[in-house]
Design a protein around this motif. Sequence first.
Motif, PDB file in Angstrom:
ATOM      1  N   TYR A 274       0.802  -1.231   0.000  1.00  0.00           N
ATOM      2  CA  TYR A 274       0.000   0.000   0.000  1.00  0.00           C
ATOM      3  C   TYR A 274       0.835   1.282   0.000  1.00  0.00           C
ATOM      4  N   VAL A 275       2.126   1.124  -0.321  1.00  0.00           N
ATOM      5  CA  VAL A 275       2.937   2.313  -0.595  1.00  0.00           C
ATOM      6  C   VAL A 275       3.606   2.120  -1.955  1.00  0.00           C
ATOM      7  N   ASP A 276       3.519   3.151  -2.790  1.00  0.00           N
ATOM      8  CA  ASP A 276       4.132   3.138  -4.120  1.00  0.00           C
ATOM      9  C   ASP A 276       5.137   4.281  -4.199  1.00  0.00           C
ATOM     10  N   PHE A 277       5.975   4.215  -5.208  1.00  0.00           N
ATOM     11  CA  PHE A 277       6.936   5.317  -5.412  1.00  0.00           C
ATOM     12  C   PHE A 277       6.876   5.766  -6.864  1.00  0.00           C
ATOM     13  N   LEU A 278       6.718   7.067  -7.036  1.00  0.00           N
ATOM     14  CA  LEU A 278       6.678   7.632  -8.385  1.00  0.00           C
ATOM     15  C   LEU A 278       8.007   8.323  -8.663  1.00  0.00           C
ATOM     16  N   GLY A 279       8.715   7.863  -9.719  1.00  0.00           N
ATOM     17  CA  GLY A 279      10.011   8.464 -10.071  1.00  0.00           C
ATOM     18  C   GLY A 279      10.048   8.765 -11.562  1.00  0.00           C
ATOM     19  N   LYS A 280      11.064   9.536 -11.961  1.00  0.00           N
ATOM     20  CA  LYS A 280      11.123  10.018 -13.353  1.00  0.00           C
ATOM     21  C   LYS A 280      12.340   9.441 -14.076  1.00  0.00           C
ATOM     22  N   GLY A 289      26.523  -3.184 -25.195  1.00  0.00           N
ATOM     23  CA  GLY A 289      25.319  -3.992 -25.437  1.00  0.00           C
ATOM     24  C   GLY A 289      24.344  -4.030 -24.262  1.00  0.00           C
ATOM     25  N   ASN A 290      24.730  -3.464 -23.095  1.00  0.00           N
ATOM     26  CA  ASN A 290      23.833  -3.467 -21.924  1.00  0.00           C
ATOM     27  C   ASN A 290      23.092  -2.135 -21.846  1.00  0.00           C
ATOM     28  N   GLU A 291      21.766  -2.231 -21.689  1.00  0.00           N
ATOM     29  CA  GLU A 291      20.978  -0.991 -21.675  1.00  0.00           C
ATOM     30  C   GLU A 291      20.613  -0.600 -20.234  1.00  0.00           C
ATOM     31  N   PHE A 292      20.765   0.687 -19.938  1.00  0.00           N
ATOM     32  CA  PHE A 292      20.488   1.218 -18.604  1.00  0.00           C
ATOM     33  C   PHE A 292      19.483   2.380 -18.718  1.00  0.00           C
ATOM     34  N   VAL A 293      18.508   2.358 -17.827  1.00  0.00           N
ATOM     35  CA  VAL A 293      17.544   3.463 -17.749  1.00  0.00           C
ATOM     36  C   VAL A 293      17.743   4.115 -16.384  1.00  0.00           C
ATOM     37  N   LEU A 294      18.163   5.380 -16.386  1.00  0.00           N
ATOM     38  CA  LEU A 294      18.474   6.071 -15.124  1.00  0.00           C
ATOM     39  C   LEU A 294      17.249   6.821 -14.606  1.00  0.00           C
ATOM     40  N   LEU A 295      16.964   6.625 -13.306  1.00  0.00           N
ATOM     41  CA  LEU A 295      15.840   7.348 -12.685  1.00  0.00           C
ATOM     42  C   LEU A 295      16.347   8.295 -11.619  1.00  0.00           C
ATOM     43  N   ASN A 296      15.455   9.185 -11.159  1.00  0.00           N
ATOM     44  CA  ASN A 296      15.848  10.181 -10.159  1.00  0.00           C
ATOM     45  C   ASN A 296      15.616   9.689  -8.735  1.00  0.00           C
ATOM     46  N   CYS A 297      15.590   8.368  -8.530  1.00  0.00           N
ATOM     47  CA  CYS A 297      15.450   7.810  -7.184  1.00  0.00           C
ATOM     48  C   CYS A 297      16.498   6.703  -7.032  1.00  0.00           C
ATOM     49  N   SER A 298      16.511   6.019  -5.883  1.00  0.00           N
ATOM     50  CA  SER A 298      17.508   4.964  -5.716  1.00  0.00           C
ATOM     51  C   SER A 298      16.852   3.722  -5.136  1.00  0.00           C
ATOM     52  N   TYR A 354       7.390   8.693 -16.483  1.00  0.00           N
ATOM     53  CA  TYR A 354       7.367   8.432 -15.026  1.00  0.00           C
ATOM     54  C   TYR A 354       7.116   6.947 -14.800  1.00  0.00           C
ATOM     55  N   ILE A 355       7.753   6.390 -13.770  1.00  0.00           N
ATOM     56  CA  ILE A 355       7.538   4.983 -13.420  1.00  0.00           C
ATOM     57  C   ILE A 355       6.967   4.941 -12.003  1.00  0.00           C
ATOM     58  N   LEU A 356       5.858   4.221 -11.888  1.00  0.00           N
ATOM     59  CA  LEU A 356       5.288   3.993 -10.554  1.00  0.00           C
ATOM     60  C   LEU A 356       5.716   2.592 -10.121  1.00  0.00           C
ATOM     61  N   PHE A 357       6.429   2.510  -8.991  1.00  0.00           N
ATOM     62  CA  PHE A 357       6.852   1.222  -8.440  1.00  0.00           C
ATOM     63  C   PHE A 357       5.891   0.845  -7.325  1.00  0.00           C
ATOM     64  N   GLY A 358       5.369  -0.377  -7.363  1.00  0.00           N
ATOM     65  CA  GLY A 358       4.435  -0.821  -6.322  1.00  0.00           C
ATOM     66  C   GLY A 358       5.141  -1.615  -5.238  1.00  0.00           C
TER      67      GLY A 358
END
Length: 406
Positions: A274-280, A289-298, A354-358
């Motif tokens: 019941y807690v989610d995190f919204l990051g960008k 060959g390795n792909e990385f997507v960087l977000l503003n959270c850790s 934006y990615i919402l993590f559940g």
Amino acid sequence: MIELNDKQVKEIIEQYGNAVYIFNQDEFEENYKELESTFQKVYPNYHICYSYKTNYTPAICKCVKDLNGYAEVVSDMEYRLALKIGYIPQRIIFNGPVKGEYLEKHLLEGGINNIDRVEEANLICEIAKRNPNHIIKTGIRVNFDIDAGYTSRFGIDIHEIDEIIKTLTDANVIINGIHCHMSRARGIEPWKLRAKTMLSLVNKFHLDNIDYISLGSGMFGKMDPELKKQFPADAPTYEEYANEVIKPFADYYKDKEKQPLLFTEPGTTLISKYVDFLGKVIGIKKIRGNEFVLLNCSFQNLGETCQMKNLPIKRYEYGIKKTTVLNARFVGYTCLEQDVLYKGYSGDISIGDYILFGNIGGYSLVDKPPFIMPDCPMIAIKSENIKLIKRRETFEDIFNVFEFEE
Ligand SMILES: Cc1ncc(COP(=O)(O)O)c(C=O)c1O
């Protein structure tokens, strides 16, 4: 994961910034009531005692109090928080290996306490000696093997319970409860063994007069399907725990004069979903060959589950320049290689999405060090109303405790 429409997400970003914890209060309350009523149907004297260390956000603790739950605390800091939330000692279970000065106050005021070690038992005997006009009561945390593949360091070895009982009763301390908690064993079999062992202790040591039995926690909670499929298929439901773990207590106490309070102490079980995190998304790169997507959270914002499993995620497509990635890793702002938020993402992604993590409620913001950046704000959503429940941390929050040379 909370269902948020575009309007709500945009409102959150505009008002609270681009990295935010979100407490889904409506569904938390529903889940709380479901767990409580499923167990109370079987054993009416069952109560939830919320584990503060898992997520001690005051708004969440207050919500538990309003739902008539008890507080489970493991330090003076958490004890003081429970008092500040408005708890009386009789509704606080004091656990943990290192208690401070609040232990004495708690015992003198009739609070619930579970002894973790012999030195604590000796201290309680001294408190009883110093306060002959008070009735001092305590419970004992019992340590026994449930085949979890490790030896827990907490509580008193089941083979030394008789000695502790003698030490306490010799000092006129009343034993009013027994407690156990084992981690890393959430399945039904280890839980059945907990129930069986606790009842055998009641029998063996003639503890029919105790006020409570606490089974700790370490149950499976509710999960989004994306996360659930990463756990064993036979993860029990509340109903199954009730039938296999709570029912033995109902049977045992059916004809007894006194039916003690029966607690579990859910933490992650109650709050994680019941807690989610919204990051960008702020960067996308490819290295050999390795792909990385960087977000503003850790990863330190996302709690313990993200280090073992892939959290459920939802992408809000707010970026403009779409890229397709294959087997990408979502990574965070720290300079740690292990700062991985999600593994194996394949599909479209854009800088500005934006990615919402559940499922990030357990051991997330309470376990977030002031490493590299201060922490993000937290909001609660109830009946579609949004409320700030923790403001954004500042430079001053972090550095005011240090001394600066003139
Ligand atoms: C004594 C005690 N009670 C309750 C809990 C919470 O358990 P869970 O988060 O599995 O519900 C813990 C967690 O470690 C604990 O140590």
